[in-house]
Design a protein around this motif. Structure first.
Motif, PDB file in Angstrom:
ATOM      1  N   LYS A   1       1.450  11.414  -5.923  1.00  0.00           N
ATOM      2  CA  LYS A   1       1.436   9.946  -5.910  1.00  0.00           C
ATOM      3  C   LYS A   1       2.634   9.392  -5.146  1.00  0.00           C
ATOM      4  O   LYS A   1       2.500   8.433  -4.383  1.00  0.00           O
ATOM      5  CB  LYS A   1       1.412   9.401  -7.343  1.00  0.00           C
ATOM      6  CG  LYS A   1       1.227   7.902  -7.393  1.00  0.00           C
ATOM      7  CD  LYS A   1       1.015   7.406  -8.812  1.00  0.00           C
ATOM      8  CE  LYS A   1       0.799   5.903  -8.815  1.00  0.00           C
ATOM      9  NZ  LYS A   1       0.557   5.397 -10.166  1.00  0.00           N
TER      10      LYS A   1
ATOM     11  N   GLU B   1       2.479   7.045  -1.821  1.00  0.00           N
ATOM     12  CA  GLU B   1       3.183   5.753  -1.771  1.00  0.00           C
ATOM     13  C   GLU B   1       4.090   5.669  -0.547  1.00  0.00           C
ATOM     14  O   GLU B   1       4.155   4.637   0.122  1.00  0.00           O
ATOM     15  CB  GLU B   1       3.990   5.547  -3.054  1.00  0.00           C
ATOM     16  CG  GLU B   1       4.726   4.217  -3.103  1.00  0.00           C
ATOM     17  CD  GLU B   1       3.811   2.999  -3.158  1.00  0.00           C
ATOM     18  OE1 GLU B   1       3.989   2.078  -2.340  1.00  0.00           O
ATOM     19  OE2 GLU B   1       2.918   2.975  -4.006  1.00  0.00           O
TER      20      GLU B   1
ATOM     21  N   VAL C   1      -2.807   2.030  -6.691  1.00  0.00           N
ATOM     22  CA  VAL C   1      -3.097   1.932  -8.115  1.00  0.00           C
ATOM     23  C   VAL C   1      -2.887   3.287  -8.779  1.00  0.00           C
ATOM     24  O   VAL C   1      -2.173   3.398  -9.763  1.00  0.00           O
ATOM     25  CB  VAL C   1      -4.538   1.414  -8.357  1.00  0.00           C
ATOM     26  CG1 VAL C   1      -4.868   1.407  -9.840  1.00  0.00           C
ATOM     27  CG2 VAL C   1      -4.694   0.019  -7.756  1.00  0.00           C
ATOM     28  N   ASP C   2      -3.506   4.339  -8.209  1.00  0.00           N
ATOM     29  CA  ASP C   2      -3.377   5.661  -8.808  1.00  0.00           C
ATOM     30  C   ASP C   2      -3.842   6.726  -7.835  1.00  0.00           C
ATOM     31  O   ASP C   2      -4.529   6.441  -6.857  1.00  0.00           O
ATOM     32  CB  ASP C   2      -4.223   5.738 -10.091  1.00  0.00           C
ATOM     33  CG  ASP C   2      -3.790   6.883 -11.009  1.00  0.00           C
ATOM     34  OD1 ASP C   2      -2.681   7.419 -10.820  1.00  0.00           O
ATOM     35  OD2 ASP C   2      -4.557   7.226 -11.919  1.00  0.00           O
ATOM     36  N   VAL C   3      -3.455   7.957  -8.117  1.00  0.00           N
ATOM     37  CA  VAL C   3      -3.942   9.123  -7.398  1.00  0.00           C
ATOM     38  C   VAL C   3      -4.307  10.142  -8.460  1.00  0.00           C
ATOM     39  O   VAL C   3      -3.479  10.473  -9.312  1.00  0.00           O
ATOM     40  CB  VAL C   3      -2.856   9.721  -6.463  1.00  0.00           C
ATOM     41  CG1 VAL C   3      -3.405  10.927  -5.721  1.00  0.00           C
ATOM     42  CG2 VAL C   3      -2.326   8.679  -5.492  1.00  0.00           C
ATOM     43  N   ASP C   4      -5.557  10.635  -8.432  1.00  0.00           N
ATOM     44  CA  ASP C   4      -5.944  11.604  -9.467  1.00  0.00           C
ATOM     45  C   ASP C   4      -5.749  13.036  -8.984  1.00  0.00           C
ATOM     46  O   ASP C   4      -5.385  13.282  -7.833  1.00  0.00           O
ATOM     47  CB  ASP C   4      -7.359  11.333  -9.982  1.00  0.00           C
ATOM     48  CG  ASP C   4      -8.454  11.630  -8.967  1.00  0.00           C
ATOM     49  OD1 ASP C   4      -8.199  12.331  -7.961  1.00  0.00           O
ATOM     50  OD2 ASP C   4      -9.582  11.162  -9.180  1.00  0.00           O
ATOM     51  N   ASP C   5      -6.019  13.974  -9.867  1.00  0.00           N
ATOM     52  CA  ASP C   5      -5.802  15.388  -9.562  1.00  0.00           C
ATOM     53  C   ASP C   5      -6.740  15.918  -8.485  1.00  0.00           C
ATOM     54  O   ASP C   5      -6.471  16.946  -7.880  1.00  0.00           O
ATOM     55  CB  ASP C   5      -5.946  16.231 -10.833  1.00  0.00           C
ATOM     56  CG  ASP C   5      -4.834  15.952 -11.837  1.00  0.00           C
ATOM     57  OD1 ASP C   5      -3.747  15.493 -11.423  1.00  0.00           O
ATOM     58  OD2 ASP C   5      -5.050  16.191 -13.037  1.00  0.00           O
TER      59      ASP C   5
ATOM     60  N   VAL D   1      -7.468   8.638  -4.018  1.00  0.00           N
ATOM     61  CA  VAL D   1      -6.452   7.585  -4.016  1.00  0.00           C
ATOM     62  C   VAL D   1      -7.134   6.254  -4.311  1.00  0.00           C
ATOM     63  O   VAL D   1      -8.067   5.865  -3.609  1.00  0.00           O
ATOM     64  CB  VAL D   1      -5.739   7.528  -2.645  1.00  0.00           C
ATOM     65  CG1 VAL D   1      -4.738   6.388  -2.601  1.00  0.00           C
ATOM     66  CG2 VAL D   1      -5.066   8.862  -2.339  1.00  0.00           C
ATOM     67  N   GLN D   2      -6.666   5.567  -5.356  1.00  0.00           N
ATOM     68  CA  GLN D   2      -7.201   4.257  -5.708  1.00  0.00           C
ATOM     69  C   GLN D   2      -6.223   3.191  -5.219  1.00  0.00           C
ATOM     70  O   GLN D   2      -5.029   3.266  -5.521  1.00  0.00           O
ATOM     71  CB  GLN D   2      -7.376   4.143  -7.216  1.00  0.00           C
ATOM     72  CG  GLN D   2      -8.363   5.123  -7.783  1.00  0.00           C
ATOM     73  CD  GLN D   2      -8.434   5.044  -9.296  1.00  0.00           C
ATOM     74  OE1 GLN D   2      -7.780   4.226  -9.935  1.00  0.00           O
ATOM     75  NE2 GLN D   2      -9.241   5.905  -9.882  1.00  0.00           N
TER      76      GLN D   2
END
Length: 75
Positions: A3, A7, A28-32, A36-37
């Motif tokens: 993340k 960024e 907003v977020d990054v998942d596993d 990328v949101q």
């Protein structure tokens, strides 16, 4: 951490281009899985070309810079 790397790329390579056109982007977020949101702001929020910007701009840049990124989705 993934993340933080995402960024950093957004700050350096994506945000300045969007801001030139009156828009902005928020991570907003990054998942596993490397998804990328992001949230588009300003002129980008209502822009008809926003999905094109995400797929062919933001996603392309992030995938070039960070191998683990699989796709970029708006939230």
């Amino acid at each position: 951490m993934l993340k933080e790397r995402v960024e950093q790329v957004i700050e350096q390579k994506v945000r300045p281009a969007l801001q030139r056109d009156g828009g902005n982007i928020e991570l907003v977020d990054v998942d596993d899985a490397g998804v990328v949101q992001v949230r588009l702001r300003g002129a980008c929020a209502g822009c008809p070309g926003a999905m094109m910007t995400l797929q062919f701009g933001v996603q392309r840049i992030l995938q070039q810079e960070i191998q683990e990124v699989t796709k970029v989705v708006p939230v």
